[in-house]
Design a protein around this motif. Sequence first.
Motif, PDB file in Angstrom:
ATOM      1  N   ASP A  13       0.855  -1.183   0.000  1.00  0.00           N
ATOM      2  CA  ASP A  13       0.000   0.000   0.000  1.00  0.00           C
ATOM      3  C   ASP A  13       0.892   1.235   0.000  1.00  0.00           C
ATOM      4  OD1 ASP A  13      -2.336  -1.450   0.061  1.00  0.00           O
ATOM      5  OD2 ASP A  13      -2.593  -1.303   2.242  1.00  0.00           O
ATOM      6  N   TYR A  14       0.547   2.194  -0.843  1.00  0.00           N
ATOM      7  CA  TYR A  14       1.285   3.458  -0.896  1.00  0.00           C
ATOM      8  C   TYR A  14       0.332   4.582  -0.543  1.00  0.00           C
ATOM      9  CZ  TYR A  14       4.131   7.335  -2.607  1.00  0.00           C
ATOM     10  OH  TYR A  14       4.856   8.495  -2.704  1.00  0.00           O
ATOM     11  N   ILE A  15       0.699   5.366   0.466  1.00  0.00           N
ATOM     12  CA  ILE A  15      -0.139   6.469   0.930  1.00  0.00           C
ATOM     13  C   ILE A  15       0.646   7.764   0.730  1.00  0.00           C
ATOM     14  CG2 ILE A  15      -1.485   7.393   2.857  1.00  0.00           C
ATOM     15  CD1 ILE A  15      -1.175   4.552   4.149  1.00  0.00           C
ATOM     16  N   PRO A  16       0.312   8.534  -0.288  1.00  0.00           N
ATOM     17  CA  PRO A  16       1.054   9.784  -0.501  1.00  0.00           C
ATOM     18  C   PRO A  16       0.747  10.809   0.578  1.00  0.00           C
ATOM     19  CG  PRO A  16      -0.788   9.627  -2.021  1.00  0.00           C
ATOM     20  CD  PRO A  16      -0.730   8.319  -1.283  1.00  0.00           C
ATOM     21  N   ALA A  25       8.484   7.018   4.169  1.00  0.00           N
ATOM     22  CA  ALA A  25       8.756   5.988   5.176  1.00  0.00           C
ATOM     23  C   ALA A  25       8.414   4.628   4.594  1.00  0.00           C
ATOM     24  CB  ALA A  25       7.936   6.242   6.437  1.00  0.00           C
ATOM     25  N   LEU A  26       9.372   3.716   4.636  1.00  0.00           N
ATOM     26  CA  LEU A  26       9.171   2.322   4.229  1.00  0.00           C
ATOM     27  C   LEU A  26       8.982   1.504   5.499  1.00  0.00           C
ATOM     28  CD1 LEU A  26       9.245  -0.082   2.267  1.00  0.00           C
ATOM     29  CD2 LEU A  26      11.750   0.027   2.352  1.00  0.00           C
ATOM     30  N   HIS A  46       2.635   9.657   8.378  1.00  0.00           N
ATOM     31  CA  HIS A  46       1.825  10.489   7.497  1.00  0.00           C
ATOM     32  C   HIS A  46       1.550  11.842   8.149  1.00  0.00           C
ATOM     33  CE1 HIS A  46      -1.645  11.472   4.809  1.00  0.00           C
ATOM     34  NE2 HIS A  46      -0.878  10.854   3.938  1.00  0.00           N
ATOM     35  N   GLN A  47       1.342  11.843   9.453  1.00  0.00           N
ATOM     36  CA  GLN A  47       1.129  13.099  10.170  1.00  0.00           C
ATOM     37  C   GLN A  47       2.390  13.955  10.211  1.00  0.00           C
ATOM     38  OE1 GLN A  47      -0.405  11.670  13.917  1.00  0.00           O
ATOM     39  NE2 GLN A  47      -2.329  10.985  12.987  1.00  0.00           N
ATOM     40  N   MET A  48       3.539  13.321   9.976  1.00  0.00           N
ATOM     41  CA  MET A  48       4.796  14.069   9.889  1.00  0.00           C
ATOM     42  C   MET A  48       5.105  14.469   8.442  1.00  0.00           C
ATOM     43  SD  MET A  48       7.400  12.306  12.654  1.00  0.00           S
ATOM     44  CE  MET A  48       7.296  10.624  12.042  1.00  0.00           C
ATOM     45  N   ASP A  49       4.089  14.358   7.573  1.00  0.00           N
ATOM     46  CA  ASP A  49       4.195  14.752   6.162  1.00  0.00           C
ATOM     47  C   ASP A  49       5.129  13.863   5.359  1.00  0.00           C
ATOM     48  OD1 ASP A  49       2.366  16.902   6.398  1.00  0.00           O
ATOM     49  OD2 ASP A  49       3.944  18.191   7.202  1.00  0.00           O
ATOM     50  N   TYR A  50       5.083  12.572   5.647  1.00  0.00           N
ATOM     51  CA  TYR A  50       5.816  11.583   4.858  1.00  0.00           C
ATOM     52  C   TYR A  50       4.849  10.837   3.942  1.00  0.00           C
ATOM     53  CZ  TYR A  50      10.279  11.718   7.392  1.00  0.00           C
ATOM     54  OH  TYR A  50      11.496  12.103   7.907  1.00  0.00           O
ATOM     55  N   ASN A  51       5.329  10.506   2.732  1.00  0.00           N
ATOM     56  CA  ASN A  51       4.687   9.428   1.992  1.00  0.00           C
ATOM     57  C   ASN A  51       4.951   8.142   2.764  1.00  0.00           C
ATOM     58  OD1 ASN A  51       4.247  11.235  -0.328  1.00  0.00           O
ATOM     59  ND2 ASN A  51       6.439  10.982  -0.708  1.00  0.00           N
ATOM     60  N   VAL A  52       4.073   7.161   2.628  1.00  0.00           N
ATOM     61  CA  VAL A  52       4.245   5.904   3.358  1.00  0.00           C
ATOM     62  C   VAL A  52       4.071   4.728   2.398  1.00  0.00           C
ATOM     63  CG1 VAL A  52       3.404   4.451   5.237  1.00  0.00           C
ATOM     64  CG2 VAL A  52       3.380   6.941   5.494  1.00  0.00           C
ATOM     65  N   LEU A  53       5.033   3.812   2.406  1.00  0.00           N
ATOM     66  CA  LEU A  53       4.939   2.569   1.651  1.00  0.00           C
ATOM     67  C   LEU A  53       4.981   1.408   2.641  1.00  0.00           C
ATOM     68  CD1 LEU A  53       4.887   1.201  -1.188  1.00  0.00           C
ATOM     69  CD2 LEU A  53       7.368   0.982  -0.971  1.00  0.00           C
ATOM     70  N   ILE A  54       3.933   0.563   2.598  1.00  0.00           N
ATOM     71  CA  ILE A  54       3.856  -0.592   3.513  1.00  0.00           C
ATOM     72  C   ILE A  54       3.683  -1.862   2.686  1.00  0.00           C
ATOM     73  CG2 ILE A  54       2.875  -1.410   5.677  1.00  0.00           C
ATOM     74  CD1 ILE A  54       1.195   1.137   5.762  1.00  0.00           C
TER      75      ILE A  54
END
Length: 246
Positions: A13-16, A25-26, A46-54
């Motif tokens: 899952d990728y959350i921009p 963040a990976l 995400h709250q720290m303004d990172y894209n997130v890849l899980i």
Amino acid sequence: MTAANGRDRLVADYIPAGHRTEKTALICHGFMNRKETMGAYAAMFHQMDYNVLIPDARAHGQSTGKLIGYGWPERQDQRLWIRRIIRHNGKNSKIVMFGVSMGGATTMMTSGLNLPPQVKCFIEDCGYSSVLNELSYEAGARYHLPAFVTVQFETAMSLYNRVLNGFYLRQASSTEALHHNYRPMLFIHGSRDDFVPTRMVYQNYHATRGPRELWIVPGAKHASSYQTKPHQYQQHVKAFVNRYVR
């Protein structure tokens, strides 16, 4: 994406972030978990303004495969995900790798690989020092097997794993991998962890070659440091990444 073994299909899952950013963040989940169980950690970044890849690791969640490598072969998959992030977000990407339990071990094992400079730092939460040490601990502490039986068990398991998974258990060492890591690493471990004993984090902490920080979370059991001290957890993670991701 195809796994490093060329066979298994990996799903993530990728959350921009809410706005365009080069920071990603990976996140690596634990044994027998899946990407959806990492929602609290994804929200934190995400709250720290990172894209997130899980990603779902091999043989977990939506990813295919029948064999779990406890982080060792999976580290090669994480390097592929890192390259995928860079292709997607550009050469100016800034990547933080984060993992809990087996995901923490995967993070440490990945840190020992030759990685692109876009990887800025690592955060591991309650990862084991090696697969063999963890299995030995479980055999002795939980099942009270005598020493000679434990040794026989380890030998048989290691040979069996070599046939099926392609590596001896002794090879799958977070501690040894950290000898090759020169990037910053934050180590987090609960003081009451009786699944991955707290003593293992000290072995890992002293093994890494780069800047390092250690936080022992008072009263926290295995993989529960965030739930035990959520505000302090967020503060530690945010302060750490702000030092190294600019």
